[in-house]
Design a protein around this motif. Structure first.
Motif, PDB file in Angstrom:
ATOM      1  N   ALA A 266       0.855  -1.188   0.000  1.00 30.22           N
ATOM      2  CA  ALA A 266       0.000   0.000   0.000  1.00 30.22           C
ATOM      3  C   ALA A 266       0.888   1.234   0.000  1.00 30.22           C
ATOM      4  CB  ALA A 266      -0.901   0.004   1.236  1.00 30.22           C
ATOM      5  N   THR A 267       0.592   2.164  -0.874  1.00 31.87           N
ATOM      6  CA  THR A 267       1.373   3.398  -0.966  1.00 31.87           C
ATOM      7  C   THR A 267       0.918   4.396   0.087  1.00 31.87           C
ATOM      8  OG1 THR A 267       1.717   3.082  -3.339  1.00 31.87           O
ATOM      9  CG2 THR A 267       2.064   5.298  -2.465  1.00 31.87           C
ATOM     10  N   LEU A 268       1.868   4.834   0.929  1.00 42.42           N
ATOM     11  CA  LEU A 268       1.592   5.838   1.946  1.00 42.42           C
ATOM     12  C   LEU A 268       2.102   7.188   1.461  1.00 42.42           C
ATOM     13  CD1 LEU A 268       2.555   3.767   5.116  1.00 42.42           C
ATOM     14  CD2 LEU A 268       0.383   3.833   3.873  1.00 42.42           C
ATOM     15  N   SER A 269       2.101   8.187   2.323  1.00 45.48           N
ATOM     16  CA  SER A 269       2.480   9.535   1.897  1.00 45.48           C
ATOM     17  C   SER A 269       3.984   9.673   1.662  1.00 45.48           C
ATOM     18  CB  SER A 269       2.010  10.551   2.941  1.00 45.48           C
ATOM     19  OG  SER A 269       2.330  10.121   4.256  1.00 45.48           O
ATOM     20  N   VAL A 270       4.799   9.206   2.607  1.00 48.75           N
ATOM     21  CA  VAL A 270       6.259   9.256   2.494  1.00 48.75           C
ATOM     22  C   VAL A 270       6.833   8.027   3.196  1.00 48.75           C
ATOM     23  CG1 VAL A 270       6.431  11.788   2.370  1.00 48.75           C
ATOM     24  CG2 VAL A 270       6.470  10.656   4.590  1.00 48.75           C
ATOM     25  N   GLU A 271       8.147   7.961   3.283  1.00 49.38           N
ATOM     26  CA  GLU A 271       8.832   6.841   3.921  1.00 49.38           C
ATOM     27  C   GLU A 271       8.614   6.827   5.429  1.00 49.38           C
ATOM     28  OE1 GLU A 271      11.565  10.170   4.822  1.00 49.38           O
ATOM     29  OE2 GLU A 271      10.290   9.627   3.128  1.00 49.38           O
ATOM     30  N   SER A 272       9.081   5.767   6.071  1.00 49.80           N
ATOM     31  CA  SER A 272       8.996   5.656   7.524  1.00 49.80           C
ATOM     32  C   SER A 272      10.369   5.400   8.112  1.00 49.80           C
ATOM     33  CB  SER A 272       8.052   4.515   7.927  1.00 49.80           C
ATOM     34  OG  SER A 272       8.065   4.337   9.343  1.00 49.80           O
ATOM     35  N   THR A 273      10.686   6.100   9.189  1.00 47.72           N
ATOM     36  CA  THR A 273      11.840   5.765  10.029  1.00 47.72           C
ATOM     37  C   THR A 273      11.351   5.382  11.417  1.00 47.72           C
ATOM     38  OG1 THR A 273      12.105   8.112  10.568  1.00 47.72           O
ATOM     39  CG2 THR A 273      13.455   7.242   8.772  1.00 47.72           C
ATOM     40  N   GLY A 274      10.084   5.014  11.500  1.00 42.79           N
ATOM     41  CA  GLY A 274       9.476   4.633  12.772  1.00 42.79           C
ATOM     42  C   GLY A 274       9.209   3.151  12.841  1.00 42.79           C
ATOM     43  N   GLY A 275       7.934   2.768  12.881  1.00 43.18           N
ATOM     44  CA  GLY A 275       7.635   1.350  12.999  1.00 43.18           C
ATOM     45  C   GLY A 275       6.162   1.055  12.855  1.00 43.18           C
ATOM     46  N   ILE A 276       5.845  -0.223  12.985  1.00 44.86           N
ATOM     47  CA  ILE A 276       4.502  -0.756  12.764  1.00 44.86           C
ATOM     48  C   ILE A 276       4.075  -1.544  13.990  1.00 44.86           C
ATOM     49  CG2 ILE A 276       3.299  -2.607  11.494  1.00 44.86           C
ATOM     50  CD1 ILE A 276       4.467  -1.636   8.965  1.00 44.86           C
TER      51      ILE A 276
END
Length: 418
Positions: free
Chosen positions: A154-164
């Motif tokens: 699924a395409t989100l707004s930008v990248e993640s440097t966090g988590g799920i």
């Protein structure tokens, strides 16, 4: 964090804190002799293929396996994310410039890999038989753990440097534009998105959104912090705001509240670390402050297995043990000669693994902070260590997985292969 990183000058973030990387060849050396032998170095695995560096070695003794190499983007770039141990001797690895890998810890062999444009800088979530991750290409993915097969993206707004985190059929993920997304587990379809105001329109290489969100014990409320200093509680089903606290008007370079929060075992306290600011306990019910300790936090807090102690690293090279009920400092020790921040991980036997930026790796007593063991090799920046009851692992800034074995019977801390 309100900082951007490029390919020429690359900044490392471990558990939500930034540290500069020193370029150059890195020699991996065997641990020094210890008064209380504890760990034996086993191997170093390069997580990127196609590059040989003769200066990289673990020891002069025979070893069961070892890969040499370095990563691919930047000058050079770093790994952000600690290994994720799977209970049957496998390890899941998130790699900048690469993607996601599953490896066999007995042989070091790659079981599968998923190439992701620009790689992965966020914490994956394992809920067997699946793993969930958000890549630097701004796509969330559900992957079959046994084979690496992609179930959906699924395409989100930008990248993640966090988590799920995943709960009750919903996938929750933070992204670097100060957003928290909720996706349907079965399809990846977005259910709702909560977004904070971003301080700038340039977000693609930002390090905002570094928190892994936390859930209430019943899964009905989700908690997350953001780079504008806000910390919020949202209804997990609808995304509706339940309460909000703002910590964005304090003195200092950083205003962020986007380090990963920790919920106490009884669900009564939400532990929040403010970047270069206080360690707080908030009420999960309404966000009221229960206590605060001033110590300039450098990473997410770590809760002991018995729930009786919190461990926190500070930006001036100190490590604190804090009683989670009343916020009382139980002990503090200096872990760095250069006042460098550290990342912390729990080990068996009431011990803490400490990876100190630019100064190596050590083990200290969780009871009083006494140093028990040290490898003074200059790993530079590294992730928090993890353990599976026998092995201790972390990833260096050059995308190398270091593996140690716990062995308290040997009289030497030098490598020993069985």
């Amino acid at each position: 964090m309100k900082l951007a990183f490029g390919l020429a000058t690359f900044l490392f973030m471990s558990a939500g804190f930034l540290a500069s990387h020193q370029a150059g060849a890195l020699a991996l050396r065997s641990p020094i002799e210890s008064k209380k032998p504890l760990l034996q170095s086993i191997a170093a695995i390069s997580l990127m293929d196609g590059y040989k560096d003769q200066n990289v070695q673990l020891s002069k003794l025979p070893k069961s396996w070892q890969w040499n190499g370095r990563n691919a983007i930047g000058a050079p770039s770093q790994s952000f994310v600690s290994p994720v141990l799977i209970g049957d001797g496998r390890v899941l690895l998130s790699i900048l410039g690469g993607g996601l890998q599953l490896r066999d810890l007995k042989t070091g062999n790659k079981i599968w890999s998923v190439d992701i444009p620009m790689g992965v800088a966020s914490i994956p979530f394992v809920a067997e038989p699946f793993v969930y991750v958000v890549g630097m290409d701004a796509k969330a993915r559900k992957i079959r753990l046994s084979s690496g097969q992609e179930i959906w993206n699924a395409t989100l707004s930008v990248e993640s440097t966090g988590g799920i985190v995943v709960s009750r059929g919903v996938v929750y993920a933070t992204t670097a534009d100060d957003s928290l997304w909720a996706l349907e587990d079965g399809s990846g379809k977005p259910l709702w998105r909560y977004k904070r105001p971003s301080p700038t329109n340039s977000v693609y290489w930002s390090l905002r959104g570094s928190a892994r969100p936390a859930l209430s014990l019943d899964g009905s409320v989700i908690f997350s912090g953001f780079s504008d200093g806000a910390f919020v509680a949202l209804d997990a089903e609808s995304g509706r705001l339940k309460w909000e606290r703002s910590f964005g008007n304090r003195k200092g370079r950083f205003q962020d509240a986007d380090l990963s929060p920790v919920l106490s075992a009884d669900g009564r306290r939400l532990i929040v670390a403010l970047v270069d600011g206080d360690l707080l306990a908030l009420s999960p019910e309404n966000g009221d402050s229960l206590w605060a300790v001033s110590l300039k936090c450098a990473s997410a807090p770590v809760l002991s297995e018995d729930g009786k102690s919190l461990f926190q690293a500070s930006t001036d090279g100190m490590i604190y043990s804090v009683a989670p009920v009343e916020g009382r400092v139980q002990w503090k020790v200096k872990s760095s000669q250069k006042s460098s921040p550290a990342s912390l991980g729990l080990l068996q036997g009431n011990r803490l693994a400490v990876t100190v930026f630019g100064e190596g790796f050590k083990v200290i007593s969780a009871a009083d902070g006494t140093e028990l063991w040290q490898d003074n090799s200059e790993w530079n920046s590294a992730t928090s260590a993890v353990y599976d009851g026998n092995r201790v692992l972390f990833v260096t800034s050059r995308n190398q997985l270091l593996v140690y074995r716990i062995d308290e019977t040997t009289k030497s801390a030098s490598p020993m292969i069985q």
